[in-house]
Scaffold this active site. Structure first.
Site, mmCIF file in Angstrom:
data_model
loop_
_atom_site.group_PDB
_atom_site.id
_atom_site.type_symbol
_atom_site.label_atom_id
_atom_site.label_comp_id
_atom_site.label_asym_id
_atom_site.label_seq_id
_atom_site.Cartn_x
_atom_site.Cartn_y
_atom_site.Cartn_z
ATOM 1 N N ASP A 1 0.611 -1.126 0.114
ATOM 2 C CA ASP A 1 -0.068 0.030 -0.018
ATOM 3 C C ASP A 1 0.984 1.221 0.041
ATOM 4 O OD1 ASP A 1 -2.102 -1.608 0.201
ATOM 5 O OD2 ASP A 1 -2.651 -0.989 1.982
ATOM 6 N N CYS B 1 14.940 -23.405 -21.602
ATOM 7 C CA CYS B 1 15.065 -24.092 -23.024
ATOM 8 C C CYS B 1 16.506 -23.747 -23.503
ATOM 9 C CB CYS B 1 14.043 -23.693 -23.952
ATOM 10 S SG CYS B 1 14.411 -21.876 -24.204
ATOM 11 N N LYS C 1 -7.866 -1.143 11.481
ATOM 12 C CA LYS C 1 -8.273 -0.748 10.131
ATOM 13 C C LYS C 1 -7.988 -2.478 9.517
ATOM 14 C CE LYS C 1 -7.159 1.249 5.939
ATOM 15 N NZ LYS C 1 -7.214 0.199 4.984
HETATM 16 S S1 IVH Z 1 -14.068 3.843 7.673
HETATM 17 C C1 IVH Z 1 -14.353 6.073 3.903
HETATM 18 N N1 IVH Z 1 -13.185 1.952 9.429
HETATM 19 O O1 IVH Z 1 -10.514 0.855 4.684
HETATM 20 C C2 IVH Z 1 -15.386 5.477 4.546
HETATM 21 N N2 IVH Z 1 -12.633 1.773 7.034
HETATM 22 O O2 IVH Z 1 -8.603 2.227 2.994
HETATM 23 C C3 IVH Z 1 -15.051 5.313 5.866
HETATM 24 N N3 IVH Z 1 -11.520 -0.106 6.451
HETATM 25 O O3 IVH Z 1 -12.753 1.698 2.160
HETATM 26 C C4 IVH Z 1 -14.386 3.976 6.194
HETATM 27 N N4 IVH Z 1 -11.326 -1.047 8.312
HETATM 28 O O4 IVH Z 1 -13.311 -0.498 3.425
HETATM 29 C C5 IVH Z 1 -13.257 2.451 8.108
HETATM 30 N N5 IVH Z 1 -12.412 0.331 10.757
HETATM 31 C C6 IVH Z 1 -12.599 0.936 9.405
HETATM 32 C C7 IVH Z 1 -12.047 0.050 8.396
HETATM 33 C C8 IVH Z 1 -12.226 0.759 7.373
HETATM 34 C C9 IVH Z 1 -11.028 -1.178 7.089
HETATM 35 C C10 IVH Z 1 -11.467 0.025 4.959
HETATM 36 C C11 IVH Z 1 -12.561 0.485 4.381
HETATM 37 C C12 IVH Z 1 -12.147 1.610 3.420
HETATM 38 C C13 IVH Z 1 -10.761 1.324 3.342
HETATM 39 C C14 IVH Z 1 -9.842 2.705 3.160
#
Ligand code: IVH
Length: 673
Positions: free
Chosen positions: A35, A410, A117
C-alpha cells in the site's frame, strides 16, 4: 523542452503504473506492491499534477476512488458514494493531519474514535425498513457489484435488523468483509490438498470468496463482517460514531473488540503502539488504525474531498522487517518470456509467517542492492505482498549476481529487446517454461477459473507431454490425472467437471486468459462487451478498438498484432472445436433498489409530479398502491399529507420525505422538475 517532455513522460508512466496496480489489486485480488509503494506513486502523480496543471486530466487516477466493477455481477449504484481513506505512515505525518483537524474546527477539545483497520474488502448493505434487500462491493465508489446473495450467507450479517423498533426507512451500512487467519489457513490447506492454487493472504481469500457466482461456495468460506460506517440512514439522528456503533450492535452486528475513544494525540499514539503489539494476536489481519472524529456534526463541518473524508484517516503500521540468509537467486521465466529473479531464503519467521522467498523485481534491482547468493539481507513485508529485500546487511557472497545469458528452461539465448527495457527475455516461442506459465495463467481464477488445476499438476502434465497446446486442456482424460501419483478418483472426477464447466465462461474471461500483451481483466471486459463474439474481434480494425473508452493505442495495436497471427486463428479454432464459448452475454440490468417494495404517494411534492415520482419508483423496481396497509413498505409524503400519512404512522409504515426520495432517485440518474 526536455524537462517538459520528461514531466509528461513521468505523468504518463505514473498513470499507467497506477492503473496496472489497480488491476492487480482490485481486478485480480493479487497486489504486487505494498500500500505504501502504491500511495507513493499516487502522491508523486498528485504533486506533479498540482505543479503542472496543464498536464493533468479529469480521468487521472488521483481524482477518483480506485477499483472497478466487473461485468460478472450486475451493477448497483450506491445511494451515497463509497469513499476511500487517506493514509499516513508515521507519527509525524499523522500529527500534520491531527493539527489540521484541530485548526479547521477551531478547537483543542476534540474526541476521536479509533478502530483497527481491517484488512478485508468493503461492502455496502441496504436495509429497507430493517430488511436486508441489497448488497454491493465498492466498485469504483459510485457503482459496485451486486453481491446480495453472497452477503446473505455471512452469519455476522443479520438478514433483518434485530432492533425492530422503528428501523430506518433506508439504511445503507458499510463495513469490511474479511476472513479470519484460522479460516484462511484451513481454506488454503484444503485447496492445496485438492491441487488448487492457494490464496496469497486472507484479504485475497475473502475477495475471491465474496465474488463467487455461486453463493453456495461463498457460504462454505466462513466469511465475517465488521460494520464501520454508513451512507444513507433515513430518519436516524446519530449524534456521534459511538452512538452509531452502539445502534449497530443492538441491530445484531459484531463490533471489533478494540475500539477506543481518545482525546489527545498522546492517547492516540499509545493506543497505536498497543495495537501494533497486539496485531499478531488478533484472529484477523489488521494493517493499521482508522482514526475518526467522533462527533457527526463536526464530521460534516470538515466534509470530504472527492476521494476521501477529511474527518478520518488511516494510520498504517510500519512494515515488518527481519534479517535472512539469501541462499539462492532463482531465475523464473514468465509467460511473455521475461526473466525475473527471485530470492530463495533460509526460512525465516517474519510477523508470524515463515518466509522462504523474496521478490527482486529485476536484474537492475540486484545491481542496485549489490546483492548476491550467500549474503545476509534485510527483508520487509508490507501488508500482504511477497516480502522484498531492503538492503544487504552482511556480505557473504562477492559482488552482485549477473543475469544468465541463456534461458534457464530452454537454454536459448537471452535478449534485451531495447536498451530502455529492464527485462531480459527468452524469445523462443517453444520455450516449455513460457508455455507452462501461459497455461497457469489460462486456468487461473480470474481467467478460465479451472478449480483444482494447480501449478504442480500443469508442470507434470507438460513434462508428460499431455499438454502441448492450450486446447489440450479440454482433451485431458480421467486416466491422465490418475497417472499422476497421489491423484484419487474423486479428485480426478472433480477436475474433469471443472474443466468442462470452464468451457462456458464468457468471452471476457477467455480474452484475459489468452494473455494478450497489455490486455488486463478490465480491458478484456470492455472489449468483450463491445464486440460480443470472437469472430467480431478477428475482423475489428485498430480504429474500432481505439474507440473503446480506456483502450488506448498501445492496447489496440497489441490486439491487432494478436488477431492477425495465423497461430491465433489456429488456437481459437481448436478451443472452439473443443466446445469453449466464444461469446459475451449482455450485462444484466442495474440492481434495483426498490425491488419488491410497495409505495403509497401522498401530499404535494415540490420537485416531481405524481406521475414522475411513480415512474421513478417503478423504474427502481417498486410498485405503487393507492391505499396504506400493513403491506405498504413506504409512504412517500409531500407537503400537507393527510390521512394516508396518519394511517402510515399508526401502522408503523416507514415514511420517506421528498428530500430523501430526491437523493435516492437522482443517484439513479432520474431527473426531477
Ligand atoms: S471507515 C471512507 N473504518 O479501509 C469511509 N474503514 O482504505 C469510512 N476499512 O474503504 C471508512 N477497516 O473499506 C473504516 N475500521 C474501519 C475500517 C475501514 C477497514 C477499509 C474501508 C475503506 C478502506 C480505506
Amino acid at each position: 523542452m526536455n524537462k517538459t517532455k520528461n514531466i509528461i513522460q513521468r505523468i504518463n508512466f505514473l498513470k499507467t503504473e497506477i492503473a496496472r496496480h489497480n488491476e492487480f489489486y482490485y481486478g485480480q485480488d493479487n497486489p504486487k506492491i505494498s500500500d505504501k509503494e502504491y500511495d507513493d506513486l499516487v502522491k508523486e502523480l498528485e504533486d506533479l499534477e498540482k505543479n503542472y496543471p496543464l498536464f493533468s486530466s479529469s480521468e487521472s487516477p488521483v481524482k477518483k476512488v480506485s477499483s472497478f466493477a466487473s461485468s460478472t455481477f450486475a451493477p448497483v449504484k450506491h445511494l451515497s458514494p463509497m469513499l476511500s481513506l487517506d493514509n499516513t505512515y508515521s507519527k509525524e505525518e499523522f500529527s500534520v493531519w491531527y493539527e489540521r483537524a484541530l485548526k479547521s474546527l477551531g478547537t483543542e477539545d476534540l474526541e476521536f474514535i479509533i478502530e483497527p483497520k481491517v484488512d478485508g474488502l468493503s461492502a455496502s448493505l441496504i436495509y429497507t425498513k430493517g430488511v436486508l434487500t441489497k448488497a454491493a462491493t465498492r466498485g469504483d465508489g459510485e457503482i459496485g457489484e451486486d453481491i446480495t446473495e453472497n452477503i446473505k450467507t455471512i452469519s455476522d450479517i443479520p438478514k433483518s435488523l434485530l432492533n425492530k423498533k422503528e428501523p430506518p426507512g433506508i439504511f445503507e451500512l458499510r463495513g469490511e468483509v474479511y476472513m479470519s487467519q484460522n479460516d484462511f489457513e484451513s481454506l488454503n490447506a484444503k485447496i492445496l490438498q485438492e491441487g488448487g492454487q492457494k490464496f496469497a493472504n486472507p484479504r485475497n481469500a475473502a475477495a475471491g470468496s465474496l465474488r463467487q457466482k455461486n453463493s453456495q461456495i461463498t457460504a462454505q468460506r466462513q466469511l465475517k463482517f465488521f460494520v464501520h460506517s454508513f451512507g444513507s440512514a433515513s430518519g436516524m439522528n446519530f449524534k456521534n460514531h459511538y452512538d452509531f456503533l452502539t445502534y449497530c450492535k443492538q441491530c445484531g452486528f459484531v463490533l471489533q473488540e478494540y475500539i477506543k475513544i481518545c482525546k489527545t494525540i498522546d492517547e492516540i499514539f499509545s493506543f497505536f503502539d498497543l495495537m501494533e503489539q497486539k496485531r499478531d494476536t488478533l484472529p484477523y489481519e489488521i494493517d493499521g488504525l482508522v482514526i475518526k472524529i467522533n462527533d457527526y456534526s463536526l464530521q460534516n463541518m470538515l466534509g470530504r474531498t472527492n476521494k476521501s473524508p477529511r474527518w478520518a484517516i488511516a494510520f498504517k503500521f510500519p512494515a515488518k522487517q527481519a534479517s535472512a540468509k539469501l541462499n539462492k537467486i532463482e531465475v523464473q521465466v514468465g509467460r511473455t518470456g521475461a526473466l525475473t529473479p527471485r530470492a530463495s531464503l533460509e526460512p525465516t519467521a517474519l510477523a508470524g509467517v515463515m518466509i522462504s522467498h523474496a521478490t527482486l523485481h529485476n536484474f537492475e534491482e540486484i545491481e542496485r542492492l549489490n546483492v548476491n547468493e550467500g549474503d545476509i539481507v534485510l527483508i520487509e513485508r508490507a501488508g500482504e505482498v511477497i516480502p522484498k529485500i531492503i538492503k544487504v546487511l552482511d556480505k557473504g557472497g562477492a559482488g552482485f549476481f549477473k543475469p544468465p545469458s541463456n534461458c534457464p528452461s530452454c537454454n536459448s539465448k537471452i535478449v534485451k529487446e531495447n536498451e530502455d527495457e529492464v527485462a531480459y527475455r527468452c524469445v523462443n516461442p517453444e520455450c516449455p517454461a513460457q508455455f507452462t506459465r501461459h497455461l497457469i495463467h489460462f486456468v487461473s481464477r480470474n481467467a478460465m477459473d479451472i478449480d483444482g488445476l494447480g501449478e504442480v499438476i500443469i508442470e507434470r502434465l507438460v513434462q508428460k507431454k499431455k499438454l502441448n497446446s492450450l486446447s489440450d486442456i479440454y482433451n485431458l482424460k480421467f486416466e491422465d490425472f490418475i497417472e499422476i501419483e497421489l491423484f484419487k478418483d474423486k479428485r480426478a472426477h472433480n477436475l474433469i467437471n471443472a474443466i468442462d464447466e470452464s468451457k462456458s465462461r464468457p468471452l471476457n474471461r477467455l480474452l484475459f486468459a489468452l494473455g494478450i500483451r497489455h490486455i488486463g481483466q478490465k480491458s478484456s471486459e470492455l472489449i468483450a462487451q463491445k464486440f460480443k463474439t470472437m469472430d467480431a474481434l478477428f475482423s475489428a480494425s485498430f480504429d474500432d478498438f481505439v474507440q473503446i473508452d480506456e483502450v488506448g493505442e498501445v492496447l489496440s495495436q497489441s490486439l491487432i498484432d494478436f488477431f492477425k497471427e495465423s497461430e491465433t486463428r489456429r488456437i481459437i479454432n481448436s478451443l472452439s472445436a473443443a466446445g469453449v464459448n466464444m461469446t459475451e452475454p449482455d450485462i444484466e440490468d442495474a440492481g434495483k433498489q426498490f425491488d419488491g417494495l410497495t409505495f403509497v404517494l401522498t401530499g404535494e411534492l415540490k420537485s416531481y409530479t405524481r406521475t414522475q415520482a411513480g415512474q421513478i419508483i417503478k423504474s427502481l423496481g417498486g410498485k405503487i398502491s393507492s391505499s396504506v396497509s400493513k403491506k405498504t413498505n413506504f409512504v412517500l409524503a409531500g407537503a400537507d399529507a393527510g390521512s394516508k400519512l396518519q394511517k402510515a404512522k399508526k401502522l408503523g409504515v416507514a415514511i420517506m420525505d421528498e428530500e430523501e426520495f430526491k437523493n435516492i432517485s437522482s443517484l439513479h440518474g432520474n431527473k426531477h422538475r
